[in-house]
Motif scaffolding. Structure first.
Motif, PDB file in Angstrom:
ATOM      1  N   HIS A 255      10.863  -4.723  -5.861  1.00 21.35           N
ATOM      2  CA  HIS A 255      10.336  -4.326  -6.682  1.00 21.35           C
ATOM      3  C   HIS A 255       9.092  -4.896  -6.330  1.00 21.35           C
ATOM      4  CE1 HIS A 255      14.312  -4.187  -9.785  1.00 21.35           C
ATOM      5  NE2 HIS A 255      14.465  -5.530  -9.122  1.00 21.35           N
ATOM      6  N   PRO A 256       8.211  -3.847  -6.199  1.00 24.56           N
ATOM      7  CA  PRO A 256       6.297  -3.879  -5.966  1.00 24.56           C
ATOM      8  C   PRO A 256       5.799  -4.245  -7.130  1.00 24.56           C
ATOM      9  CG  PRO A 256       7.494  -1.668  -5.501  1.00 24.56           C
ATOM     10  CD  PRO A 256       8.482  -2.423  -6.077  1.00 24.56           C
ATOM     11  N   GLY A 257       5.470  -5.355  -7.443  1.00 20.28           N
ATOM     12  CA  GLY A 257       3.917  -5.150  -8.620  1.00 20.28           C
ATOM     13  C   GLY A 257       2.693  -4.513  -8.242  1.00 20.28           C
ATOM     14  N   PRO A 258       1.789  -4.832  -9.155  1.00 23.80           N
ATOM     15  CA  PRO A 258       0.995  -4.277  -9.014  1.00 23.80           C
ATOM     16  C   PRO A 258       0.602  -3.759  -7.151  1.00 23.80           C
ATOM     17  CG  PRO A 258       0.271  -5.659 -10.094  1.00 23.80           C
ATOM     18  CD  PRO A 258       1.265  -6.058 -10.120  1.00 23.80           C
ATOM     19  N   ILE A 259       0.064  -1.862  -7.251  1.00 24.62           N
ATOM     20  CA  ILE A 259       0.121  -1.878  -5.818  1.00 24.62           C
ATOM     21  C   ILE A 259      -0.978  -1.146  -5.697  1.00 24.62           C
ATOM     22  CG2 ILE A 259       1.196  -0.888  -3.674  1.00 24.62           C
ATOM     23  CD1 ILE A 259       1.922  -3.214  -4.121  1.00 24.62           C
ATOM     24  N   ASP A 260      -2.569  -1.490  -4.613  1.00 23.79           N
ATOM     25  CA  ASP A 260      -3.170  -0.176  -5.110  1.00 23.79           C
ATOM     26  C   ASP A 260      -3.461   0.989  -4.080  1.00 23.79           C
ATOM     27  OD1 ASP A 260      -6.119   0.457  -4.631  1.00 23.79           O
ATOM     28  OD2 ASP A 260      -6.741  -0.747  -2.977  1.00 23.79           O
ATOM     29  N   THR A 261      -3.106   1.899  -5.170  1.00 23.88           N
ATOM     30  CA  THR A 261      -2.410   3.403  -5.288  1.00 23.88           C
ATOM     31  C   THR A 261      -4.095   4.066  -5.348  1.00 23.88           C
ATOM     32  OG1 THR A 261      -0.772   3.667  -6.358  1.00 23.88           O
ATOM     33  CG2 THR A 261       0.008   3.080  -4.550  1.00 23.88           C
ATOM     34  N   ASP A 262      -3.683   5.994  -5.611  1.00 21.83           N
ATOM     35  CA  ASP A 262      -4.938   6.483  -6.646  1.00 21.83           C
ATOM     36  C   ASP A 262      -4.195   6.420  -7.664  1.00 21.83           C
ATOM     37  OD1 ASP A 262      -5.602   7.564  -3.894  1.00 21.83           O
ATOM     38  OD2 ASP A 262      -4.440   9.901  -3.335  1.00 21.83           O
ATOM     39  N   MET A 263      -2.735   6.719  -7.781  1.00 20.37           N
ATOM     40  CA  MET A 263      -2.440   6.574  -9.278  1.00 20.37           C
ATOM     41  C   MET A 263      -3.019   5.331  -9.759  1.00 20.37           C
ATOM     42  SD  MET A 263       1.499   8.184  -8.581  1.00 20.37           S
ATOM     43  CE  MET A 263       1.667   8.178 -10.224  1.00 20.37           C
ATOM     44  N   ASN A 264      -2.676   3.609  -8.865  1.00 22.70           N
ATOM     45  CA  ASN A 264      -2.822   2.465  -9.702  1.00 22.70           C
ATOM     46  C   ASN A 264      -4.329   1.924  -9.239  1.00 22.70           C
ATOM     47  OD1 ASN A 264      -3.406   0.322 -12.331  1.00 22.70           O
ATOM     48  ND2 ASN A 264      -0.850  -0.199 -10.799  1.00 22.70           N
ATOM     49  N   PRO A 265      -5.424   2.720  -9.378  1.00 21.65           N
ATOM     50  CA  PRO A 265      -6.407   1.877  -7.767  1.00 21.65           C
ATOM     51  C   PRO A 265      -7.149   0.561  -8.716  1.00 21.65           C
ATOM     52  CG  PRO A 265      -7.545   3.122  -9.643  1.00 21.65           C
ATOM     53  CD  PRO A 265      -5.918   4.079  -9.712  1.00 21.65           C
ATOM     54  N   ALA A 266      -6.735  -0.476  -7.156  1.00 15.55           N
ATOM     55  CA  ALA A 266      -7.147  -1.570  -7.787  1.00 15.55           C
ATOM     56  C   ALA A 266      -8.342  -2.264  -8.497  1.00 15.55           C
ATOM     57  CB  ALA A 266      -7.531  -2.971  -6.009  1.00 15.55           C
ATOM     58  N   ASP A 267      -9.128  -1.321  -8.612  1.00 13.97           N
ATOM     59  CA  ASP A 267     -10.374  -0.585  -9.120  1.00 13.97           C
ATOM     60  C   ASP A 267     -10.597   0.023 -10.244  1.00 13.97           C
ATOM     61  OD1 ASP A 267     -10.317   1.601  -7.957  1.00 13.97           O
ATOM     62  OD2 ASP A 267     -12.501   1.270  -7.050  1.00 13.97           O
ATOM     63  N   GLY A 268      -9.499   0.332 -11.049  1.00 10.66           N
ATOM     64  CA  GLY A 268      -9.157   1.273 -11.846  1.00 10.66           C
ATOM     65  C   GLY A 268      -9.848  -0.048 -13.545  1.00 10.66           C
ATOM     66  N   PRO A 269      -9.457   0.589 -14.534  1.00  7.99           N
ATOM     67  CA  PRO A 269      -9.935   0.857 -15.797  1.00  7.99           C
ATOM     68  C   PRO A 269      -8.881  -0.428 -15.796  1.00  7.99           C
ATOM     69  CG  PRO A 269      -8.854   3.116 -16.377  1.00  7.99           C
ATOM     70  CD  PRO A 269      -9.115   2.439 -14.431  1.00  7.99           C
ATOM     71  N   TYR A 270      -7.673  -0.787 -15.749  1.00  4.97           N
ATOM     72  CA  TYR A 270      -6.406  -1.480 -16.282  1.00  4.97           C
ATOM     73  C   TYR A 270      -6.191  -2.682 -15.633  1.00  4.97           C
ATOM     74  CZ  TYR A 270      -5.719   2.526 -19.663  1.00  4.97           C
ATOM     75  OH  TYR A 270      -6.198   3.222 -20.674  1.00  4.97           O
ATOM     76  N   ALA A 271      -6.582  -2.725 -14.248  1.00  2.00           N
ATOM     77  CA  ALA A 271      -6.558  -3.576 -12.823  1.00  2.00           C
ATOM     78  C   ALA A 271      -6.153  -5.009 -13.725  1.00  2.00           C
ATOM     79  CB  ALA A 271      -7.835  -3.358 -12.005  1.00  2.00           C
ATOM     80  N   SER A 272      -7.987  -5.517 -14.080  1.00  3.92           N
ATOM     81  CA  SER A 272      -8.140  -7.048 -14.246  1.00  3.92           C
ATOM     82  C   SER A 272      -6.529  -7.494 -14.960  1.00  3.92           C
ATOM     83  CB  SER A 272      -9.215  -7.213 -14.734  1.00  3.92           C
ATOM     84  OG  SER A 272      -9.172  -6.157 -16.038  1.00  3.92           O
ATOM     85  N   GLY A 273      -5.990  -6.610 -15.429  1.00  4.73           N
ATOM     86  CA  GLY A 273      -5.338  -7.179 -16.760  1.00  4.73           C
ATOM     87  C   GLY A 273      -4.039  -7.556 -16.289  1.00  4.73           C
ATOM     88  N   GLN A 274      -3.519  -6.380 -14.862  1.00  7.22           N
ATOM     89  CA  GLN A 274      -2.667  -6.692 -13.767  1.00  7.22           C
ATOM     90  C   GLN A 274      -2.822  -7.622 -12.813  1.00  7.22           C
ATOM     91  OE1 GLN A 274      -1.093  -2.691 -12.537  1.00  7.22           O
ATOM     92  NE2 GLN A 274      -2.873  -1.914 -13.615  1.00  7.22           N
ATOM     93  N   SER A 275      -3.708  -7.986 -12.428  1.00  6.49           N
ATOM     94  CA  SER A 275      -4.189  -8.866 -11.569  1.00  6.49           C
ATOM     95  C   SER A 275      -4.258 -10.057 -11.850  1.00  6.49           C
ATOM     96  CB  SER A 275      -5.562  -8.806 -10.648  1.00  6.49           C
ATOM     97  OG  SER A 275      -5.515  -7.204 -10.338  1.00  6.49           O
ATOM     98  N   GLU A 276      -4.385 -10.104 -13.216  1.00  4.17           N
ATOM     99  CA  GLU A 276      -4.114 -11.734 -13.476  1.00  4.17           C
ATOM    100  C   GLU A 276      -2.723 -11.993 -14.047  1.00  4.17           C
ATOM    101  OE1 GLU A 276      -6.855 -10.807 -16.922  1.00  4.17           O
ATOM    102  OE2 GLU A 276      -8.632 -11.496 -16.186  1.00  4.17           O
TER     103      GLU A 276
END
Length: 246
Positions: free
Chosen positions: A184-205
């Motif tokens: 089960h991967p958590g939030p992973i930095d990919t083209d589909m879900n980039p670590a600098d994307g618009p929803y990234a901060s909430g996922q990181s938290e």
């Protein structure tokens, strides 16, 4: 030391993201690797070129895992090309995130056909070919363990189904020395879900470590589960999620 020398692997959805990182890591560990793609043939060919540059055999196969015949055929093609198959990585998947009342039947069918039926059919085809020591490793999602908000019902349903699938596979194939595991991967930095994307901060938290993971961190777990070091690991789900489910 290359732990997978002489092994033959198939990674579905291997042209980018977690799949590409996994294909390259398995090759680095000594395996010949086939990968599937639906779109992005050039990207798939680039991954194969990198595999071959390591001195391993690589193969790109166009296959839509949502099509029953193609989910089975890619396993057959990989095994025929390499003269056998030792490792199947069920990575191909699609995600449709939307409120429950906005999910069309076409969305439901597509997600379940790729994420559940495609995994089942590829695993079924691989099980007929894998020798003792074979591995079926499936990529799930942290949303099978913790759904952080609305809009994920369909995707979480499809990924949660893989838990039962993996446990049952382990029971059915364990007597033949074939292991089945689920990551089960958590939030992973990919083209589909980039670590600098618009929803990234909430996922990181939502993670304990406060960051996205990398595709290489998932690939390293796949490589471990494919190796002899994990011979006693089967029928289990492993969260590589930075504490998302903690």
């Amino acid at each position: 030391m290359n732990s997978l020398n002489g092994k033959k692997a198939l990674v579905t959805g291997g042209s980018r993201g977690i799949g590409a990182a996994t294909a390259l890591r398995l090759a680095q560990e000594g395996a010949d690797v086939a990968l599937t793609y639906v779109q992005g043939e050039d990207a798939a060919r680039e991954v194969v070129a990198k595999i071959e540059a390591m001195g391993r055999r690589g193969l790109a196969l166009r296959a839509d895992l949502g099509e029953a015949a193609e989910a089975t055929a890619c396993v057959e093609q990989a095994a025929d090309a390499f003269g056998g198959l030792d490792i199947l990585v069920n990575n191909a998947g699609v995600g449709v995130l939307a409120p429950l009342d906005q999910l069309a039947l076409a969305d439901i069918d597509r997600v379940l056909m790729v994420n559940v039926r495609g995994v089942f059919l590829a695993s079924q085809a691989a099980a007929a070919k894998l020798p003792r020591g074979g591995r079926i490793i499936t990529i799930g999602s942290c949303m099978a363990l913790r759904v952080p908000g609305p809009g994920g019902t369909l995707y979480a349903t499809s990924k949660a189904a893989l838990i039962g699938h993996t446990k049952a596979l382990a029971r059915e194939l364990g007597g033949r020395g074939i292991n089945a595991t689920l990551i089960h991967p958590g939030p992973i930095d990919t083209d589909m879900n980039p670590a600098d994307g618009p929803y990234a901060s909430g996922q990181s938290e939502m993670t304990a470590v406060g960051r996205f993971g990398s595709t290489d961190e998932i690939a390293s777990m796949v490589a471990y589960l494919a190796s002899e070091d994990a011979a006693y690991v089967t029928g289990t789900e492993i969260a590589v999620d930075g504490g998302h489910a903690a």
